[in-house]
Design a protein around this motif. Structure first.
Motif, PDB file in Angstrom:
ATOM      1  N   ASP A  35     -17.863  51.510 -26.089  1.00  0.00           N
ATOM      2  CA  ASP A  35     -18.287  51.171 -27.453  1.00  0.00           C
ATOM      3  C   ASP A  35     -17.136  50.566 -28.249  1.00  0.00           C
ATOM      4  O   ASP A  35     -17.327  49.610 -29.009  1.00  0.00           O
ATOM      5  N   TYR A  36     -15.961  51.129 -28.086  1.00  0.00           N
ATOM      6  CA  TYR A  36     -14.786  50.615 -28.781  1.00  0.00           C
ATOM      7  C   TYR A  36     -14.512  49.166 -28.370  1.00  0.00           C
ATOM      8  O   TYR A  36     -14.202  48.314 -29.212  1.00  0.00           O
ATOM      9  N   LEU A  37     -14.624  48.892 -27.077  1.00  0.00           N
ATOM     10  CA  LEU A  37     -14.414  47.530 -26.584  1.00  0.00           C
ATOM     11  C   LEU A  37     -15.432  46.567 -27.184  1.00  0.00           C
ATOM     12  O   LEU A  37     -15.086  45.443 -27.561  1.00  0.00           O
ATOM     13  N   ARG A  80     -15.955  42.233 -30.095  1.00  0.00           N
ATOM     14  CA  ARG A  80     -17.241  41.619 -30.439  1.00  0.00           C
ATOM     15  C   ARG A  80     -18.001  41.190 -29.180  1.00  0.00           C
ATOM     16  O   ARG A  80     -18.518  40.082 -29.089  1.00  0.00           O
ATOM     17  N   TRP A  81     -18.044  42.121 -28.203  1.00  0.00           N
ATOM     18  CA  TRP A  81     -18.710  41.855 -26.924  1.00  0.00           C
ATOM     19  C   TRP A  81     -20.114  42.429 -26.916  1.00  0.00           C
ATOM     20  O   TRP A  81     -20.397  43.453 -27.544  1.00  0.00           O
ATOM     21  N   LEU A 127      -8.841  48.604 -17.736  1.00  0.00           N
ATOM     22  CA  LEU A 127      -9.126  48.453 -19.155  1.00  0.00           C
ATOM     23  C   LEU A 127      -9.550  49.790 -19.771  1.00  0.00           C
ATOM     24  O   LEU A 127      -9.248  50.073 -20.929  1.00  0.00           O
ATOM     25  N   LEU A 128     -10.204  50.626 -18.969  1.00  0.00           N
ATOM     26  CA  LEU A 128     -10.669  51.926 -19.454  1.00  0.00           C
ATOM     27  C   LEU A 128      -9.520  52.890 -19.737  1.00  0.00           C
ATOM     28  O   LEU A 128      -9.692  53.868 -20.449  1.00  0.00           O
ATOM     29  N   SER A 131      -6.358  52.663 -27.256  1.00  0.00           N
ATOM     30  CA  SER A 131      -7.061  51.972 -28.339  1.00  0.00           C
ATOM     31  C   SER A 131      -6.098  51.145 -29.176  1.00  0.00           C
ATOM     32  O   SER A 131      -6.426  50.043 -29.610  1.00  0.00           O
ATOM     33  N   GLY A 132      -4.912  51.675 -29.394  1.00  0.00           N
ATOM     34  CA  GLY A 132      -3.920  50.937 -30.175  1.00  0.00           C
ATOM     35  C   GLY A 132      -3.523  49.631 -29.507  1.00  0.00           C
ATOM     36  O   GLY A 132      -3.432  48.590 -30.164  1.00  0.00           O
TER      37      GLY A 132
END
Length: 153
Positions: free
Chosen positions: A91-93, A98-99, A114-115, A119-120
């Protein structure tokens, strides 16, 4: 492996280690793949076999078929992340880059590490790539490895 997880010495070989190895082989991983996986995730062989099955199911839900070249790489980041943490990261990604759901899926399949990215770090990279450089979100989704590059480089 013993340097980072001495639990192998105290784990039941017949009830835990062997079933995990056999299951991973059934998933299409060879001996070298299993060894490489265990170097990165030493607890993979010593954890409960049901947890290993859950890890494989999670990798499959991310769209990574067993036996594919990226299957082992996908097991590494999902190994000990909860379903909730993975969903939160996806969800953050979506929000940060904007995906769409499809684009998140593409990015996760192409670059499973990527997981594990903080987040920073993702926020910094999104600001730089989307706003300063002007890269389109779809371009990044199809080439997510750029999110693993050094910001200085």
């Amino acid at each position: 492996m013993l340097k980072t997880d001495s639990g192998l010495l105290s784990t039941d070989l017949d009830k835990v280690v062997k079933p995990n190895v056999v299951f991973l082989q059934q998933c299409g991983l060879g001996a070298c793949d299993i060894a490489k996986l265990c170097i990165r995730v030493p607890r993979m062989l010593t954890t409960n076999p049901e947890r290993v099955r859950a890890m494989v199911a999670c990798a499959e839900r991310l769209g990574m078929p067993r036996g594919s070249g990226m299957f082992r790489q996908t097991l590494q980041p999902v190994a000990f992340l909860s379903e909730e943490k993975i969903a939160t990261k996806l969800d953050y990604l979506k929000k940060t880059f904007r995906w769409s759901d499809a684009q998140v899926s593409i990015a996760a399949r192409k670059y499973p590490s990527l997981l594990r990215t903080s987040s920073g770090a993702l926020q910094q990279r999104s600001q730089f790539l989307l706003w300063e450089v002007g890269v389109e979100p779809a371009y990044i989704a199809h080439r997510p490895i750029i999110l693993g590059y050094s910001m200085e480089g």
